[in-house]
Write an enzyme that holds these catalytic residues in place. Structure first.
Site, PDB file in Angstrom:
ATOM      1  N   SER A 140      76.602  22.389  62.457  1.00 52.79           N
ATOM      2  CA  SER A 140      77.013  23.521  61.623  1.00 52.79           C
ATOM      3  C   SER A 140      75.843  23.998  60.768  1.00 52.79           C
ATOM      4  CB  SER A 140      78.239  23.100  60.800  1.00 52.79           C
ATOM      5  OG  SER A 140      78.861  24.231  60.244  1.00 52.79           O
TER       6      SER A 140
ATOM      7  N   ASP B 276      86.785  25.929  68.070  1.00 47.81           N
ATOM      8  CA  ASP B 276      86.151  25.868  66.743  1.00 47.81           C
ATOM      9  C   ASP B 276      86.645  27.047  65.905  1.00 47.81           C
ATOM     10  OD1 ASP B 276      84.334  26.217  64.571  1.00 47.81           O
ATOM     11  OD2 ASP B 276      82.848  25.034  65.659  1.00 47.81           O
TER      12      ASP B 276
ATOM     13  N   HIS C 251      85.873  22.114  65.003  1.00 48.29           N
ATOM     14  CA  HIS C 251      84.621  21.999  64.243  1.00 48.29           C
ATOM     15  C   HIS C 251      84.417  20.613  63.627  1.00 48.29           C
ATOM     16  CE1 HIS C 251      81.216  24.269  62.638  1.00 48.29           C
ATOM     17  NE2 HIS C 251      81.388  23.715  61.456  1.00 48.29           N
TER      18      HIS C 251
END
Lengths: 282, 282
Positions: A148, A224, A257
């Site tokens: 991320s 995600d 995620h």
């Protein structure tokens, strides 16, 4: 450099250290996994892992299941914190968790008061590797990855230093932070209003103009929740045509995620890094 | 039963549920890992994992690296919370972390006000498996394991129910809680001053009088900081001579009481459980 904890795991040791950093002007902590091979005089490759928003030096080593594979390969893993920290370090408002403490975004800030401390790029690329190479049996070969915000950091560090990292990957990176909400918030704070200056911290922009022949592996979860608004894999893909880099983007259906996604595919990435780290010519 | 989160991982799903428990008289949450094999109509064995002091339903599934192996084997993992919780549930003083919320010790309390809620034994042995077998494709074969207080819980649940669990293991269990500090504090609170009543919740006592031929695998770290004062593996070993059980105690040099130890050896335990769960005769 002070050892603050050491846990034996998979035959090696997961150590945590504290040290005074000059570039971020506060005490920093990082985790390092030293496989058993480090005890017998062998010089080992290093993977730097950059954590995402709200993470720290524990996140990856505790949740990704990576140490089993690193122990098998003989790969040192270094996991720094995600920002400078402490009462002397400026912070964002409590509800603004996408920048400030635990969200350094791996840039060098130019705006006061952030620029006194928020130089995580220099920390990750220069100061920390210097420390690692002085204290541990490294081979001088290193790769970089992250998740991320940390995936963004890994891509930016590698694209700005094409000679330094022999292997590059990312899980669910923020690919175009100069134009997506978290990135805009962070860059506005750290870098100021001139959006032109942001482009040199944006992986898609850097990739479009990269003239080195880097190979980059990027992994996304198809479920995600941040894919379309914050991560923008298409922007990264669109940037490849002008560059000399190779890019492999994988999308895994149904994964989100979380670290449950990273854990599912970290073995692939570590073996990918290791192969490049032991076989690439410098 | 309400699904509160679901993360795809290793091809299966890690789901978290909330439900109203009648035996502990509050809402409880638990994690369940459903490997991909659960989607195709196959009935799978179940491993119940009991977490240690201060843990909850996330601890094991996030930190032990177990889901990779469970996915490979086709093993459902169920990880309950460590106590009843909530503002209506009595709690110990904040500094007394070895009993009260997040430290239910897997007993049925007999003392008021604890006995209204602290019936984690009944919850783990009866109510939760009933729920699991109703909602998921289980084969009816289950094993039990856990860490520290949860290792104690696993041994006690198995020794009190020799027909129920086809496979039994523990990491760093509290082997003799009736005579060690954490156990004494918890049992004094939950079970009252009559120490005779404590013995039916003590693995060493139960093992000494066990007339079933159970097999028990127990794993300790040689550098476990609680080994001598709280865990007492020798007491468990000393109890075996009067019983008909088989006991295997392993001590791994240099490993401590953390999840870094569990992660290092969980694969062994899961394969041990799976083999017994698919091959034992009921």
């Amino acid at each position: 450099m002070e050892l603050i904890s050491s846990n034996k795991t998979f035959g090696g040791h997961l150590n945590k250290y504290r040290h005074a950093s000059s570039v971020v002007a506060c005490e920093m902590t990082f985790s390092v996994f030293l496989p058993a091979q480090a005890d017998v005089g062998v010089r080992l490759p290093v993977l730097y892992w950059l954590a995402g928003l709200t993470g720290n030096e524990d996140t990856f080593v505790q949740k990704a299941g990576a140490l089993r594979v690193a122990a098998d390969l003989g790969l040192i893993i270094v996991a720094p914190d995600t920002s400078p920290r402490g009462s002397e370090v400026p912070d964002s408002a409590p509800e603004e968790w996408a920048w400030g403490q635990s969200a350094g975004f791996y840039v060098n800030a130019t705006e006061k008061p952030w620029s006194d401390h928020y130089n995580m790029y220099d920390y990750v690329v220069n100061e920390l590797p210097g420390l690692i190479d002085r204290h541990f049996p490294t081979s001088g070969r290193c790769g970089i990855s992250g998740h991320s915000m940390g995936g963004h950091g890994a891509l930016v560090c590698a694209l700005r230093n094409p000679q330094k990292y022999l292997s590059i990957s990312a899980f669910e990176p923020i690919c175009n932070p100069a134009r997506t909400p978290w990135g805009i918030q962070a860059f506005s704070g750290y870098l100021g209003a001139d959006r032109q200056s942001w482009l040199s911290w944006d992986a898609s922009e850097l990739l479009a103009s990269c003239q080195s022949n880097l190979s980059i592996l990027v992994e996304f979860g198809g479920a995600d929740e941040y894919l379309d608004e914050e991560l923008k894999p298409c922007t990264l893909l669109g940037a490849i045509s002008n560059s000399r880099c190779e890019l492999e983007i994988r999308v895994r259906q149904g994964y989100d995620h979380s670290h449950y996604f990273i854990a599912s595919f970290i073995e692939d990435h570590l073996r990918y890094h290791y192969k490049k780290l032991v076989s690439s010519t410098l």
